[in-house]
Write a protein that holds these residues in place. Structure first.
Motif, mmCIF file in Angstrom:
data_model
loop_
_atom_site.group_PDB
_atom_site.id
_atom_site.type_symbol
_atom_site.label_atom_id
_atom_site.label_comp_id
_atom_site.label_asym_id
_atom_site.label_seq_id
_atom_site.Cartn_x
_atom_site.Cartn_y
_atom_site.Cartn_z
ATOM 1 N N ILE A 237 -5.918 2.041 -2.797
ATOM 2 C CA ILE A 237 -7.229 1.916 -1.823
ATOM 3 C C ILE A 237 -7.704 0.386 -2.044
ATOM 4 O O ILE A 237 -8.428 -0.207 -1.070
ATOM 5 C CB ILE A 237 -8.150 2.821 -2.399
ATOM 6 C CG1 ILE A 237 -9.563 3.063 -1.182
ATOM 7 C CG2 ILE A 237 -8.896 2.717 -3.765
ATOM 8 C CD1 ILE A 237 -10.241 4.286 -1.349
ATOM 9 N N SER A 238 -7.356 -0.282 -3.155
ATOM 10 C CA SER A 238 -7.856 -1.619 -3.354
ATOM 11 C C SER A 238 -7.252 -2.707 -2.178
ATOM 12 O O SER A 238 -7.734 -3.522 -1.606
ATOM 13 C CB SER A 238 -7.601 -2.085 -4.633
ATOM 14 O OG SER A 238 -7.678 -3.570 -4.922
ATOM 15 N N LEU B 142 -3.003 3.812 9.136
ATOM 16 C CA LEU B 142 -3.411 4.769 8.126
ATOM 17 C C LEU B 142 -3.457 6.241 8.740
ATOM 18 O O LEU B 142 -3.095 7.309 8.344
ATOM 19 C CB LEU B 142 -4.847 4.455 7.644
ATOM 20 C CG LEU B 142 -4.971 3.243 6.755
ATOM 21 C CD1 LEU B 142 -6.429 2.727 6.373
ATOM 22 C CD2 LEU B 142 -4.170 3.310 5.472
ATOM 23 N N GLU C 200 -8.020 12.236 -2.327
ATOM 24 C CA GLU C 200 -7.574 10.538 -2.210
ATOM 25 C C GLU C 200 -7.402 10.275 -0.945
ATOM 26 O O GLU C 200 -7.967 9.080 -0.557
ATOM 27 C CB GLU C 200 -6.177 10.513 -2.821
ATOM 28 C CG GLU C 200 -6.159 10.728 -4.543
ATOM 29 C CD GLU C 200 -7.243 9.465 -5.115
ATOM 30 O OE1 GLU C 200 -7.292 8.349 -4.369
ATOM 31 O OE2 GLU C 200 -7.831 9.825 -6.118
ATOM 32 N N PHE D 142 0.743 3.996 -2.931
ATOM 33 C CA PHE D 142 0.186 5.323 -2.825
ATOM 34 C C PHE D 142 1.665 6.321 -3.021
ATOM 35 O O PHE D 142 1.107 7.400 -3.447
ATOM 36 C CB PHE D 142 -0.167 5.643 -1.066
ATOM 37 C CG PHE D 142 -0.924 6.849 -0.854
ATOM 38 C CD1 PHE D 142 -2.546 6.524 -1.085
ATOM 39 C CD2 PHE D 142 -0.463 8.060 -0.839
ATOM 40 C CE1 PHE D 142 -3.223 7.704 -0.751
ATOM 41 C CE2 PHE D 142 -1.141 9.088 -0.656
ATOM 42 C CZ PHE D 142 -2.710 9.114 -0.774
ATOM 43 N N LYS E 180 -10.686 9.350 1.047
ATOM 44 C CA LYS E 180 -11.408 8.163 0.648
ATOM 45 C C LYS E 180 -11.249 7.090 1.687
ATOM 46 O O LYS E 180 -12.113 6.261 1.830
ATOM 47 C CB LYS E 180 -10.979 7.471 -0.669
ATOM 48 C CG LYS E 180 -11.489 8.523 -1.961
ATOM 49 C CD LYS E 180 -10.580 7.917 -3.041
ATOM 50 C CE LYS E 180 -11.088 8.672 -4.532
ATOM 51 N NZ LYS E 180 -10.357 8.272 -5.573
ATOM 52 N N TYR E 181 -10.308 7.222 2.335
ATOM 53 C CA TYR E 181 -9.887 6.258 3.308
ATOM 54 C C TYR E 181 -10.685 6.520 4.743
ATOM 55 O O TYR E 181 -10.624 5.831 5.929
ATOM 56 C CB TYR E 181 -8.586 6.016 3.655
ATOM 57 C CG TYR E 181 -7.442 5.821 2.436
ATOM 58 C CD1 TYR E 181 -7.242 4.358 2.301
ATOM 59 C CD2 TYR E 181 -7.263 6.717 1.337
ATOM 60 C CE1 TYR E 181 -6.586 4.036 1.276
ATOM 61 C CE2 TYR E 181 -6.540 6.132 0.231
ATOM 62 C CZ TYR E 181 -6.250 4.801 0.265
ATOM 63 O OH TYR E 181 -5.644 4.335 -0.784
ATOM 64 N N PHE F 292 0.737 -1.143 0.006
ATOM 65 C CA PHE F 292 0.034 0.061 -0.114
ATOM 66 C C PHE F 292 0.985 1.286 -0.001
ATOM 67 O O PHE F 292 0.689 2.221 -0.694
ATOM 68 C CB PHE F 292 -0.894 0.040 1.130
ATOM 69 C CG PHE F 292 -1.357 1.471 1.691
ATOM 70 C CD1 PHE F 292 -2.479 1.900 0.821
ATOM 71 C CD2 PHE F 292 -0.733 2.164 2.626
ATOM 72 C CE1 PHE F 292 -3.003 3.240 1.138
ATOM 73 C CE2 PHE F 292 -1.302 3.193 3.019
ATOM 74 C CZ PHE F 292 -2.442 3.930 2.161
ATOM 75 N N VAL G 190 -5.930 -1.686 0.722
ATOM 76 C CA VAL G 190 -6.603 -1.247 1.775
ATOM 77 C C VAL G 190 -7.943 -1.917 2.209
ATOM 78 O O VAL G 190 -8.307 -2.453 3.127
ATOM 79 C CB VAL G 190 -6.623 0.030 2.174
ATOM 80 C CG1 VAL G 190 -7.545 0.523 3.429
ATOM 81 C CG2 VAL G 190 -5.221 0.739 2.342
ATOM 82 N N ASN G 191 -8.856 -1.940 1.147
ATOM 83 C CA ASN G 191 -10.100 -2.530 1.208
ATOM 84 C C ASN G 191 -9.990 -3.996 1.402
ATOM 85 O O ASN G 191 -10.954 -4.634 2.085
ATOM 86 C CB ASN G 191 -11.017 -2.151 0.142
ATOM 87 C CG ASN G 191 -11.456 -0.607 -0.008
ATOM 88 O OD1 ASN G 191 -11.428 -0.126 1.229
ATOM 89 N ND2 ASN G 191 -11.574 -0.029 -1.355
ATOM 90 N N PHE H 157 -3.303 5.263 -6.992
ATOM 91 C CA PHE H 157 -4.293 5.484 -5.886
ATOM 92 C C PHE H 157 -5.303 4.462 -6.028
ATOM 93 O O PHE H 157 -5.721 4.078 -5.205
ATOM 94 C CB PHE H 157 -4.954 6.849 -5.955
ATOM 95 C CG PHE H 157 -3.977 8.033 -5.508
ATOM 96 C CD1 PHE H 157 -3.150 7.956 -4.718
ATOM 97 C CD2 PHE H 157 -4.008 9.054 -6.706
ATOM 98 C CE1 PHE H 157 -2.307 8.940 -4.263
ATOM 99 C CE2 PHE H 157 -3.144 10.084 -6.399
ATOM 100 C CZ PHE H 157 -2.261 10.320 -5.289
ATOM 101 N N ASP H 158 -5.580 3.992 -7.226
ATOM 102 C CA ASP H 158 -6.513 2.744 -7.346
ATOM 103 C C ASP H 158 -6.104 1.504 -6.856
ATOM 104 O O ASP H 158 -6.711 0.779 -6.007
ATOM 105 C CB ASP H 158 -7.019 2.536 -8.698
ATOM 106 C CG ASP H 158 -7.825 3.605 -9.574
ATOM 107 O OD1 ASP H 158 -8.181 4.431 -8.592
ATOM 108 O OD2 ASP H 158 -7.743 3.792 -10.674
#
Length: 432
Positions: free
Chosen positions: A60-61, A81, A112, A51, A115-116, A47, A63-64, A56-57
């Motif tokens: 965040i993928s 985070l 960005e 970042f 989003k977290y 991650f 992290v999710n 960014f895509d």
């Protein structure tokens, strides 16, 4: 003879199998924990790399997926985070001041981060100050109370002497500190609050109040977790847990923690002594003394010992000090004294203690109060008379029967003198 030998062999074999199974479970648990940590650290490194490369895509993928697949690490993930993005926001603020990065690129980066779902109000405030299309809506009362509205902040544009980026830098530590406080990340919150200079008097005073609340909340949570261990008879674990508290939040010689550790040690020793004396009777003791209310009906079923002919029991519920006379399982209620224990936030400690020292008078400058005929049961905690002024001429508070003290146990003058005259050092004291 052969039957006896076979039985012994069978018993030994069963014990050996049990031992092997226990080792296997320990090994599997250790292996699973190691794998979880290893996998989590790898994912976080991926991650950070994504970042930092503005992918960014992918970031965040990762992290999710980690949130969904690694439930045990969700709290750790949020903390990591929070820490990572806090560092980025600090860098962004410095860039605003030095104009190293365009506002457009900064806004894109902040969106960005948003989003977290971390940093919350502090991040929203920063975005709103840079993006006129973004409406800032504080989500906590603390933020509303301690910050002006965005309209008021933007009004400083009318003053050529006032630079918005300077305001953001000044306010950011407080904002981030409050965000960390709301997330119960007290070490990070305190580190931010400590950055606020005394020259920013209003923010500094707010920060000092928050630091006190960080310490209070952390200590409350710490003692509550320890009580859960104690209730399950994990006394050694409770002592280790209390001994390893975060000294960046509380002083390394915090009196309340030291007193609690002392209390648990005494209760552990009491429990171990009982188990040695009554190896087949730990069920009775498990609910004894500190774990249940002592009454005249049950006191002689709990195997409670005292080195002297007296036993002192303080009921926090009744706000009454009971004096028992006799010996183990032969106690008789001798006296009862109406008392006042500690107020909320200054509670009288629960536990098993012993009398250790006495004198006819003390005076506490901090509270401008003193007490007559005191005996100590732990640290600075005492049984003593109703509080007097410094000249010992006037009682300053006659409250009894409800919590009213700073942690000590207040009594009528004649009652405190009776304890002073009759209860010897070493006498056991139980408070619950």
């Amino acid at each position: 003879m052969n039957t006896t030998t076979n039985n012994k062999k069978s018993t030994n074999l069963s014990l050996f199998r049990f031992f092997i199974i226990c080792l296997l479970f320990i090994f599997l648990a250790f292996g699973a924990n190691t794998y979880v940590n290893y996998n989590y650290n790898n994912k976080m490194n991926e991650f950070y790399s994504a970042f930092n490369k503005y992918d960014f895509d992918t970031a965040i993928s990762i992290v999710n997926n980690t949130r969904e697949s690694n439930i045990l690490k969700r709290n750790q993930l949020n903390k990591d985070l929070n820490l990572y993005f806090t560092g980025i926001v600090n860098t962004v603020i410095k860039s605003i001041q030095s104009e190293e990065i365009s506002d457009e690129n900064i806004i894109s980066l902040l969106y960005e981060i948003k989003k977290y779902d971390v940093l919350n109000d502090s991040l929203d405030k920063l975005i709103a100050s840079l993006d006129s299309n973004y409406v800032y809506k504080p989500t906590s009362e603390s933020t509303i109370e301690n910050y002006s509205s965005i309209d008021d902040t933007k009004a400083t544009d009318n003053d050529p002497e006032e630079d918005l980026s300077t305001n953001l830098i000044k306010d950011d530590s407080l904002s981030l500190g409050i965000s960390s406080f709301n997330d119960k990340d007290y070490p990070t919150a305190i580190s931010y609050f400590n950055k606020i200079p005394k020259s920013s008097l209003d923010d500094f005073n707010v920060a000092q109040d928050y630091i006190l609340n960080c310490q209070k909340n952390y200590k409350t949570d710490l003692l509550a977790d320890a009580e859960e261990l104690i209730a399950n008879k994990y006394y050694t674990d409770a002592i280790a847990f209390l001994s390893s508290y975060d000294t960046s939040i509380l002083s390394s010689n915090d009196k309340d923690i030291a007193n609690k550790i002392n209390s648990v040690e005494m209760f552990r020793d009491e429990y171990n002594d009982h188990i040695q004396s009554y190896p087949n009777d730990n069920s009775a003791y498990a609910s004894a003394a500190i774990l249940q209310t002592i009454t005249t009906d049950n006191i002689n079923t709990l195997n409670i010992e005292s080195p002297t002919p007296y036993l002192v029991y303080l009921s926090l519920t009744d706000q009454t000090t009971y004096i028992y006379e006799g010996s183990t399982n032969n106690w008789t209620l001798s006296k009862s004294f109406l008392s006042s224990t500690g107020l909320p936030g200054k509670e009288t400690p629960k536990g098993i203690f012993s009398i250790s020292g006495r004198d006819e008078w003390f005076f506490a400058q901090e509270f401008q109060q003193g007490g007559k005929y005191w005996v100590r049961f732990m640290g600075d905690y005492l049984f003593h008379s109703l509080p007097f002024n410094e000249t010992q001429s006037t009682i300053v508070d006659e409250t009894l029967g409800v919590p009213a003290s700073h942690g000590c146990v207040r009594l009528e003058i004649e009652d405190s003198k009776w304890i002073y005259d009759n209860i010897d050092d070493g006498t056991k004291v139980i408070i619950n």
